[in-house]
Design a protein around this motif. Structure first.
Motif, PDB file in Angstrom:
ATOM      1  N   GLU A  12       0.676  -1.188   0.077  1.00 54.04           N
ATOM      2  CA  GLU A  12       0.015  -0.150  -0.049  1.00 54.04           C
ATOM      3  C   GLU A  12       0.770   1.392  -0.214  1.00 54.04           C
ATOM      4  N   HIS A  13       2.013   1.024   0.676  1.00 56.60           N
ATOM      5  CA  HIS A  13       2.968   2.521   0.843  1.00 56.60           C
ATOM      6  C   HIS A  13       3.381   2.839  -0.774  1.00 56.60           C
ATOM      7  N   LEU A  14       3.213   1.997  -1.709  1.00 58.18           N
ATOM      8  CA  LEU A  14       3.320   2.492  -3.098  1.00 58.18           C
ATOM      9  C   LEU A  14       2.568   3.444  -3.787  1.00 58.18           C
ATOM     10  N   GLY A  15       1.202   3.397  -3.225  1.00 57.56           N
ATOM     11  CA  GLY A  15       0.150   4.270  -3.582  1.00 57.56           C
ATOM     12  C   GLY A  15      -0.347   3.863  -4.955  1.00 57.56           C
ATOM     13  N   LEU A  16      -0.449   2.398  -5.285  1.00 57.65           N
ATOM     14  CA  LEU A  16      -0.849   1.954  -6.475  1.00 57.65           C
ATOM     15  C   LEU A  16      -2.106   1.272  -6.343  1.00 57.65           C
ATOM     16  N   GLY A  17      -2.752   1.298  -5.181  1.00 57.21           N
ATOM     17  CA  GLY A  17      -4.228   0.769  -4.992  1.00 57.21           C
ATOM     18  C   GLY A  17      -4.944   1.744  -4.394  1.00 57.21           C
ATOM     19  N   ARG A  18      -6.223   1.571  -4.090  1.00 60.25           N
ATOM     20  CA  ARG A  18      -7.248   2.625  -3.412  1.00 60.25           C
ATOM     21  C   ARG A  18      -7.857   1.934  -2.486  1.00 60.25           C
ATOM     22  N   ARG A  29     -12.088   4.676  -4.548  1.00 56.39           N
ATOM     23  CA  ARG A  29     -11.995   3.374  -4.262  1.00 56.39           C
ATOM     24  C   ARG A  29     -13.147   2.715  -5.301  1.00 56.39           C
ATOM     25  N   VAL A  30     -14.237   3.257  -5.565  1.00 57.96           N
ATOM     26  CA  VAL A  30     -15.263   2.704  -6.297  1.00 57.96           C
ATOM     27  C   VAL A  30     -14.798   2.873  -7.783  1.00 57.96           C
ATOM     28  N   ARG A  31     -14.305   3.902  -8.299  1.00 59.24           N
ATOM     29  CA  ARG A  31     -13.901   4.139  -9.456  1.00 59.24           C
ATOM     30  C   ARG A  31     -12.826   3.039  -9.703  1.00 59.24           C
ATOM     31  N   TYR A  32     -12.032   2.925  -8.887  1.00 56.20           N
ATOM     32  CA  TYR A  32     -10.827   1.937  -8.978  1.00 56.20           C
ATOM     33  C   TYR A  32     -11.281   0.483  -9.558  1.00 56.20           C
ATOM     34  N   SER A  74      -2.373   4.076 -11.282  1.00 57.60           N
ATOM     35  CA  SER A  74      -2.509   2.960 -10.250  1.00 57.60           C
ATOM     36  C   SER A  74      -2.631   1.748 -10.999  1.00 57.60           C
ATOM     37  N   GLY A  75      -2.811   0.526 -10.193  1.00 53.09           N
ATOM     38  CA  GLY A  75      -2.942  -0.924 -10.663  1.00 53.09           C
ATOM     39  C   GLY A  75      -3.941  -0.801 -11.685  1.00 53.09           C
ATOM     40  N   ALA A  76      -5.132  -0.088 -11.546  1.00 58.40           N
ATOM     41  CA  ALA A  76      -6.033  -0.053 -12.611  1.00 58.40           C
ATOM     42  C   ALA A  76      -5.734   0.370 -14.160  1.00 58.40           C
TER      43      ALA A  76
END
Length: 220
Positions: A78-84, A91-94, A158-160
Protein backbone atom coordinates in the motif's frame (compact mmCIF):
# COMPACT_ATOMS: atom_id res chain seq x y z
CA UNK A 1 11.35 -15.31 -4.51
CA UNK A 2 8.88 -13.97 -7.08
CA UNK A 3 7.93 -16.43 -9.84
CA UNK A 4 5.52 -15.44 -12.63
CA UNK A 5 3.76 -17.97 -14.86
CA UNK A 6 3.40 -16.05 -18.05
CA UNK A 7 2.52 -15.96 -21.75
CA UNK A 8 4.51 -13.19 -23.50
CA UNK A 9 2.26 -10.26 -24.38
CA UNK A 10 -0.70 -12.11 -22.86
CA UNK A 11 -2.85 -10.89 -19.98
CA UNK A 12 -0.07 -11.79 -17.59
CA UNK A 13 1.85 -8.81 -18.99
CA UNK A 14 -0.32 -6.74 -16.64
CA UNK A 15 1.35 -8.44 -13.69
CA UNK A 16 4.85 -8.19 -15.14
CA UNK A 17 4.26 -4.49 -15.81
CA UNK A 18 2.89 -3.82 -12.31
CA UNK A 19 5.81 -5.64 -10.69
CA UNK A 20 8.21 -3.47 -12.71
CA UNK A 21 6.28 -0.36 -11.68
CA UNK A 22 6.78 -1.48 -8.07
CA UNK A 23 10.51 -1.94 -8.59
CA UNK A 24 10.28 -5.69 -8.00
CA UNK A 25 10.54 -7.54 -11.34
CA UNK A 26 10.17 -11.32 -11.08
CA UNK A 27 13.16 -13.40 -10.05
CA UNK A 28 11.91 -16.12 -12.41
CA UNK A 29 9.50 -16.12 -15.33
CA UNK A 30 8.10 -19.42 -16.55
CA UNK A 31 6.94 -18.82 -20.10
CA UNK A 32 4.22 -20.71 -21.93
CA UNK A 33 2.68 -20.54 -25.38
CA UNK A 34 -1.08 -20.64 -25.92
CA UNK A 35 -2.03 -24.16 -26.96
CA UNK A 36 1.13 -25.83 -25.68
CA UNK A 37 0.68 -29.03 -23.73
CA UNK A 38 2.69 -27.48 -20.91
CA UNK A 39 -0.31 -25.31 -20.08
CA UNK A 40 -2.17 -28.50 -19.12
CA UNK A 41 0.81 -29.91 -17.25
CA UNK A 42 1.33 -30.14 -13.51
CA UNK A 43 3.53 -27.05 -13.39
CA UNK A 44 0.83 -24.58 -14.38
CA UNK A 45 -2.16 -26.64 -13.27
CA UNK A 46 -0.57 -26.84 -9.83
CA UNK A 47 -0.72 -23.06 -9.42
CA UNK A 48 -3.69 -22.16 -11.64
CA UNK A 49 -6.48 -24.80 -11.49
CA UNK A 50 -7.86 -23.99 -14.95
CA UNK A 51 -4.41 -23.95 -16.54
CA UNK A 52 -4.59 -20.26 -17.36
CA UNK A 53 -2.11 -17.46 -16.93
CA UNK A 54 -1.18 -15.49 -14.98
CA UNK A 55 -0.24 -17.14 -11.73
CA UNK A 56 2.15 -15.48 -9.31
CA UNK A 57 4.19 -17.13 -6.59
CA UNK A 58 5.07 -14.49 -4.01
CA UNK A 59 5.19 -14.01 -0.24
CA UNK A 60 5.10 -17.78 0.24
CA UNK A 61 1.69 -18.09 -1.47
CA UNK A 62 0.34 -18.49 -4.99
CA UNK A 63 -2.27 -16.17 -6.52
CA UNK A 64 -3.98 -16.70 -9.88
CA UNK A 65 -6.28 -14.42 -11.95
CA UNK A 66 -4.80 -11.09 -12.99
CA UNK A 67 -7.43 -8.99 -11.20
CA UNK A 68 -6.81 -10.80 -7.92
CA UNK A 69 -3.04 -10.50 -8.37
CA UNK A 70 -3.22 -6.76 -9.05
CA UNK A 71 -5.42 -6.20 -6.00
CA UNK A 72 -3.17 -8.35 -3.82
CA UNK A 73 0.01 -6.57 -4.91
CA UNK A 74 -1.48 -3.11 -4.47
CA UNK A 75 -3.00 -3.88 -1.07
CA UNK A 76 0.06 -5.62 0.35
CA UNK A 77 2.34 -2.83 -0.93
CA UNK A 78 0.00 0.00 0.00
CA UNK A 79 2.91 2.35 0.68
CA UNK A 80 3.57 2.47 -3.09
CA UNK A 81 0.22 4.18 -3.65
CA UNK A 82 -0.91 2.03 -6.59
CA UNK A 83 -4.15 0.81 -4.99
CA UNK A 84 -7.12 2.61 -3.50
CA UNK A 85 -8.01 1.21 -0.06
CA UNK A 86 -11.51 1.06 1.47
CA UNK A 87 -12.64 4.54 2.40
CA UNK A 88 -10.59 6.22 -0.32
CA UNK A 89 -12.61 8.65 -2.43
CA UNK A 90 -11.47 6.87 -5.62
CA UNK A 91 -12.10 3.33 -4.34
CA UNK A 92 -15.29 2.70 -6.35
CA UNK A 93 -13.86 4.04 -9.58
CA UNK A 94 -10.73 1.96 -9.03
CA UNK A 95 -12.75 -1.24 -8.53
CA UNK A 96 -14.94 -0.46 -11.55
CA UNK A 97 -11.83 -0.13 -13.72
CA UNK A 98 -10.43 -3.45 -12.50
CA UNK A 99 -13.71 -5.19 -13.39
CA UNK A 100 -14.17 -3.38 -16.69
CA UNK A 101 -10.71 -4.53 -17.76
CA UNK A 102 -11.94 -8.13 -17.85
CA UNK A 103 -15.18 -7.20 -19.64
CA UNK A 104 -13.07 -5.70 -22.40
CA UNK A 105 -10.43 -8.45 -22.34
CA UNK A 106 -13.09 -11.15 -22.76
CA UNK A 107 -14.07 -9.60 -26.10
CA UNK A 108 -10.43 -9.47 -27.19
CA UNK A 109 -10.09 -13.11 -26.18
CA UNK A 110 -13.07 -14.06 -28.37
CA UNK A 111 -11.60 -12.18 -31.32
CA UNK A 112 -8.24 -13.86 -30.75
CA UNK A 113 -9.98 -17.22 -30.82
CA UNK A 114 -11.87 -16.49 -34.03
CA UNK A 115 -9.09 -14.77 -35.94
CA UNK A 116 -6.03 -16.68 -34.77
CA UNK A 117 -6.91 -20.10 -33.45
CA UNK A 118 -9.62 -21.47 -35.73
CA UNK A 119 -7.96 -23.45 -38.48
CA UNK A 120 -9.42 -24.98 -41.66
CA UNK A 121 -11.86 -26.57 -42.08
CA UNK A 122 -13.26 -24.53 -39.16
CA UNK A 123 -14.22 -20.99 -40.12
CA UNK A 124 -15.18 -18.11 -37.84
CA UNK A 125 -18.70 -16.79 -38.11
CA UNK A 126 -18.61 -13.37 -39.74
CA UNK A 127 -21.72 -12.41 -37.76
CA UNK A 128 -20.17 -13.34 -34.42
CA UNK A 129 -16.86 -11.63 -35.23
CA UNK A 130 -18.66 -8.47 -36.37
CA UNK A 131 -20.76 -8.41 -33.21
CA UNK A 132 -17.76 -8.84 -30.92
CA UNK A 133 -15.80 -6.22 -32.86
CA UNK A 134 -18.64 -3.73 -32.44
CA UNK A 135 -18.89 -4.58 -28.75
CA UNK A 136 -15.15 -4.04 -28.36
CA UNK A 137 -15.50 -0.65 -30.06
CA UNK A 138 -18.26 0.21 -27.56
CA UNK A 139 -15.92 -0.58 -24.67
CA UNK A 140 -13.20 1.59 -26.20
CA UNK A 141 -15.62 4.48 -26.46
CA UNK A 142 -16.54 3.96 -22.81
CA UNK A 143 -12.89 3.71 -21.79
CA UNK A 144 -12.07 6.99 -23.49
CA UNK A 145 -14.66 8.61 -21.26
CA UNK A 146 -13.15 6.96 -18.17
CA UNK A 147 -9.70 8.51 -18.58
CA UNK A 148 -9.46 11.35 -16.06
CA UNK A 149 -6.54 13.60 -16.93
CA UNK A 150 -3.42 11.58 -17.61
CA UNK A 151 -4.70 8.31 -16.13
CA UNK A 152 -7.88 6.52 -15.12
CA UNK A 153 -7.96 8.14 -11.68
CA UNK A 154 -7.57 11.89 -11.12
CA UNK A 155 -4.90 11.30 -8.49
CA UNK A 156 -2.58 9.49 -10.90
CA UNK A 157 -1.36 6.10 -12.08
CA UNK A 158 -2.69 3.02 -10.28
CA UNK A 159 -2.99 -0.73 -10.66
CA UNK A 160 -6.18 -0.06 -12.64
CA UNK A 161 -4.10 1.48 -15.43
CA UNK A 162 -2.02 -1.69 -15.68
CA UNK A 163 -5.20 -3.80 -15.81
CA UNK A 164 -7.12 -1.73 -18.36
CA UNK A 165 -4.25 -0.08 -20.17
CA UNK A 166 -2.81 -3.36 -21.36
CA UNK A 167 -5.96 -4.02 -23.41
CA UNK A 168 -4.86 -1.13 -25.63
CA UNK A 169 -1.98 -3.29 -26.83
CA UNK A 170 -4.39 -5.82 -28.36
CA UNK A 171 -7.49 -3.79 -29.29
CA UNK A 172 -5.90 -1.97 -32.28
CA UNK A 173 -5.47 -5.29 -34.08
CA UNK A 174 -9.28 -5.46 -34.36
CA UNK A 175 -10.65 -1.92 -34.09
CA UNK A 176 -9.42 1.17 -35.93
CA UNK A 177 -8.30 3.59 -33.23
CA UNK A 178 -8.61 6.89 -35.13
CA UNK A 179 -12.00 7.68 -33.52
CA UNK A 180 -10.39 7.49 -30.06
CA UNK A 181 -7.65 10.16 -29.94
CA UNK A 182 -7.90 10.32 -26.16
CA UNK A 183 -7.10 6.62 -25.88
CA UNK A 184 -4.20 6.91 -28.31
CA UNK A 185 -2.72 9.68 -26.15
CA UNK A 186 -3.39 7.67 -22.97
CA UNK A 187 -1.73 4.57 -24.45
CA UNK A 188 1.29 6.65 -25.48
CA UNK A 189 1.61 7.95 -21.91
CA UNK A 190 1.45 4.43 -20.52
CA UNK A 191 4.10 3.14 -22.92
CA UNK A 192 6.39 6.02 -21.95
CA UNK A 193 6.42 4.98 -18.28
CA UNK A 194 9.72 3.44 -17.12
CA UNK A 195 7.83 0.52 -15.58
CA UNK A 196 6.15 -0.32 -18.88
CA UNK A 197 9.40 0.02 -20.79
CA UNK A 198 11.18 -2.28 -18.34
CA UNK A 199 8.46 -4.91 -18.75
CA UNK A 200 8.48 -4.54 -22.56
CA UNK A 201 12.25 -5.00 -22.59
CA UNK A 202 11.83 -8.28 -20.73
CA UNK A 203 9.18 -9.38 -23.26
CA UNK A 204 10.93 -8.51 -26.50
CA UNK A 205 8.97 -8.20 -29.79
CA UNK A 206 5.46 -9.59 -29.83
CA UNK A 207 5.01 -12.76 -31.88
CA UNK A 208 1.33 -13.38 -31.26
CA UNK A 209 -0.29 -11.30 -34.01
CA UNK A 210 0.85 -12.05 -37.56
CA UNK A 211 -1.02 -9.14 -39.16
CA UNK A 212 -1.13 -5.44 -38.41
CA UNK A 213 -4.95 -5.51 -38.55
CA UNK A 214 -7.60 -8.24 -38.75
CA UNK A 215 -10.66 -7.43 -40.83
CA UNK A 216 -14.05 -8.96 -40.10
CA UNK A 217 -14.31 -12.11 -42.29
CA UNK A 218 -16.89 -12.33 -45.03
CA UNK A 219 -19.37 -15.21 -45.10
CA UNK A 220 -19.45 -17.43 -48.16
Amino acid sequence: MIRLHHVPWGRSFRVLWLLCEMGMPPDEIIRYRIGDRAMRGPGLMGVSPAGRIPALEIDGITVFESGAIVQYLCETREHLGLGRPPGDAERVRYLEALGFAETQASLIEQLNLNHLFLRPPARPSATVVKLNTLRLADTLRALEGMVAGDYLLPSGFSGADAMLGFNLFAAPYYVRMDPYPGLLAYWARLQARPGFQAAAAIEGPQEFYAKAFYEVPVDG
